[in-house]
Design an enzyme around this catalytic site. Structure first.
Site: not given
Length: 608
Positions: A330-334, A349, A384
């Site tokens: 998926g799209i990488k987070g910043l 995460k 959660d």
């Protein structure tokens, strides 16, 4: 091979064990007191106090762990206690738990205190409870036979069900009167008959009901099971306040999937008074056999026990699998580096060390956002998270690209060490773990027209329910939402989350001249916490298929008036009604009972 001492010769070891158990007993006493107070607040309709109690209770555990750790440091110089004495401490503790009613929780408390005092090299079964030592099977509440874990009722026949359900309700001894209990019980019986149809009554036909009510939001749930012949069926009856201020039975839930959603990871924790929590978990596992015990403990407000069991299950899975951790697709987070183990239904995460523009945040601020979600009412729309520190993984199980990614984006969050078996390990200093879901952007790209429409309906409902619960997601892009296995849309990216009442809802000003009207840039002033619903079209309606479905179902999301009306109600102290079951199941919709409570969305909620 065990290295435990043959003799328990240390008085200090016993005293330390006793002090630790006293700390746990104090914690659980306070925990139960809040659960008892939940009944009083529910009867009074004091929703703000209930919400505050829910938030406060989450902090109880860590407060008692800190308090106990300080006592051990001050009175016993705990950090300098010899290894052999620590082993005796554990054995004394086991002895003290022999007749305890919450031994599994007390073992977890022991672990929590030890992990504050000892180096992680001690985190093995010689010193802490990596595995449980005391069985929780068949623990009985012998001190209070009038308050068993559950009560059994015997209707005898279909005709006896009405009297049986009336007795069930009366046994909870609610102080607030019912609007019309006989009418509501009639609806319950009718719902049971409609669900089961023409079923044969077996000699063992009975109804089991847990002795405590389950409180959450503005609802108290009766939780039980129906036993007939060799079949067991779940039973849940929500109790709510009617418009008159009196109580009503709102529905009867008899489908397994409906009860599963009540205990979903997307909802806040219940407040339940339990003398023997393991007995409650055993009962609930009977009606939800595929639900992990870790998730059940967590939903009961015992999140540290859930966290402990989750980690044991995770280690067991690692032992019996061979695939490698990889960077999540998926799209990488910043802000977050996300990785996963394909054979395990969770994602891991890690907060990155650096955040490129336009992100302006810090590690502590991000952690505070996740804590906000932990303490807030998640209304079935926020996942959660489990938070861990210093988690050691076998380095051989990590994909090389993932290791390079961690070293590049989060070098301060990892270190390497030699494991007990001699193998090299990678230690992640801080990590959040969440249930893996299908990112909504991928669902919308790859789904059929029907799936796309369902996804958009759910997305709009999620936004409306979040703002009604005083949560503004911040970043509303589809990639920040996931779709559960039952098709519900849930928000899971929290680094920009904030209270909706802190936001300023604004309309886009009219351009003052042609230059402003034709400008591709924002020409008006934008202050912190400003939101402009009209501008959401830009990033939500790019796909023509999405645009058509969105405007058909949720065009009001672009209307500042809709947002402002929710904010005004929140500022006026209004607490919205949220139903953790389809509103089509409510008796007011099935049988025409006088209506009360307006759901946020205008159609039935789906199950997650």
């Amino acid at each position: 091979m065990s290295h435990f001492p043959k003799l328990l010769s240390s008085q200090i070891a016993f005293d330390v064990a006793r002090t630790m158990l006293d700390g746990f007993d104090k914690h659980y006493r306070l925990f139960r007191e809040v659960s008892r107070q939940a009944k009083v607040k529910f009867e009074a309709g004091d929703w703000h106090s209930l919400q505050q109690m829910q938030r406060d209770r989450i902090a109880f555990y860590n407060e008692r762990v800190r308090e106990t750790s300080v006592i051990l440091e001050d009175e016993y110089d705990a950090e300098n206690i010899e290894d052999e004495i620590w082993q005796q401490i554990k054995l004394h503790y086991i002895g003290l738990l022999t007749n305890h009613h919450q031994p599994e929780l007390a073992e977890t408390f022991f672990n929590s205190v030890c992990t504050r005092l000892l180096h992680r090299s001690y985190f093995n079964n010689d010193f802490i409870f990596v595995r449980p030592a005391i069985s929780t099977e068949y623990i009985e509440n012998e001190e209070s036979p009038t308050r068993p874990t559950f009560r059994a009722y015997y209707p005898g026949s279909r005709q006896g069900m009405a009297e049986c359900f009336e007795r069930i309700v009366h046994n909870f001894q609610l102080e607030t009167p019912f609007e019309d209990l006989r009418r509501d019980v009639g609806h319950v019986v009718r719902g049971v008959e409609e669900h089961f149809g023409d079923f044969r009554i077996a000699p063992n036909f009975q109804i089991h009901v847990l002795s405590s009510l389950f409180f959450r939001n503005k609802t108290a749930f009766i939780i039980g099971r129906i036993v007939n012949a060799d079949r067991t069926y779940p039973l849940a009856i929500p109790i709510v306040h009617g418009p008159s201020g009196k109580l009503t039975l709102d529905a009867v839930l008899l489908k397994k999937v409906q009860v599963l959603i009540l205990f979903s990871f997307t909802h806040s924790y219940f407040m339940v008074d339990m003398e023997i929590p393991s007995a409650y978990v055993t009962f609930l596992r009977d009606i939800m056999p595929r639900k992990p015990r870790a998730e059940i403990y967590t939903s009961l407000g015992l999140q540290k026990q859930g966290k402990n069991l989750f980690y044991r299950d995770f280690l067991h899975h690692l032992q019996h699998s061979s695939d490698k951790f990889i960077s999540a697709p998926g799209i990488k987070g910043l802000v977050m580096l996300v990785f996963t183990l394909p054979s395990y239904p969770y994602v891991f995460k890690v907060i990155k060390d650096f955040y490129p523009a336009p992100k302006e945040t810090t590690r502590e601020l991000i952690k505070s956002k996740y804590q906000l979600v932990k303490q807030h009412d998640r209304v079935g729309r926020m996942a959660d998270t489990l938070e861990y520190s210093n988690v050691a993984f076998p380095l051989s199980r990590f994909d090389e690209d993932l290791v390079r990614e961690l070293e590049h984006h989060a070098p301060s969050m990892i270190e390497y060490q030699r494991g007990k078996d001699g193998g090299e390990e990678i230690v992640v200093r801080h990590v959040y773990i969440e249930r893996r879901m299908t990112p909504l952007n991928i669902w919308l790209q790859e789904g059929t027209d029907e799936q796309l429409e369902h996804g958009i309906i759910e997305y709009g409902n999620a936004i409306k329910e979040l703002i009604a619960a005083n949560i503004f997601p911040g970043d509303m892009l589809y990639k920040n939402f996931g779709v559960t296995r039952h098709g519900r849309v849930v928000f899971y990216d929290y680094d920009e989350i904030e209270y909706f009442t802190d936001c300023n809802v604004r309309r886009v000003p009219q351009p003052r001249n042609e230059e402003e009207e034709m400008s591709g840039d924002i020409w008006y002033t934008v202050r912190p916490h400003d939101i402009f619903p009209e501008t959401f079209r830009t990033f939500l309606l790019g796909n023509p298929r999405v645009r058509e479905a969105f405007l058909r179902h949720h065009e009001d999301l672009f209307d500042p008036a809709m947002w402002q009306s929710h904010k005004d109600r929140l500022l006026a102290g209004h607490v919205h009604d949220f139903f953790a079951y389809p509103i089509s199941e409510r008796f007011i919709n099935r049988y025409g009972t006088a209506a009360h409570g307006t759901p946020v969305a205008s159609f039935a909620r789906r199950v997650a």
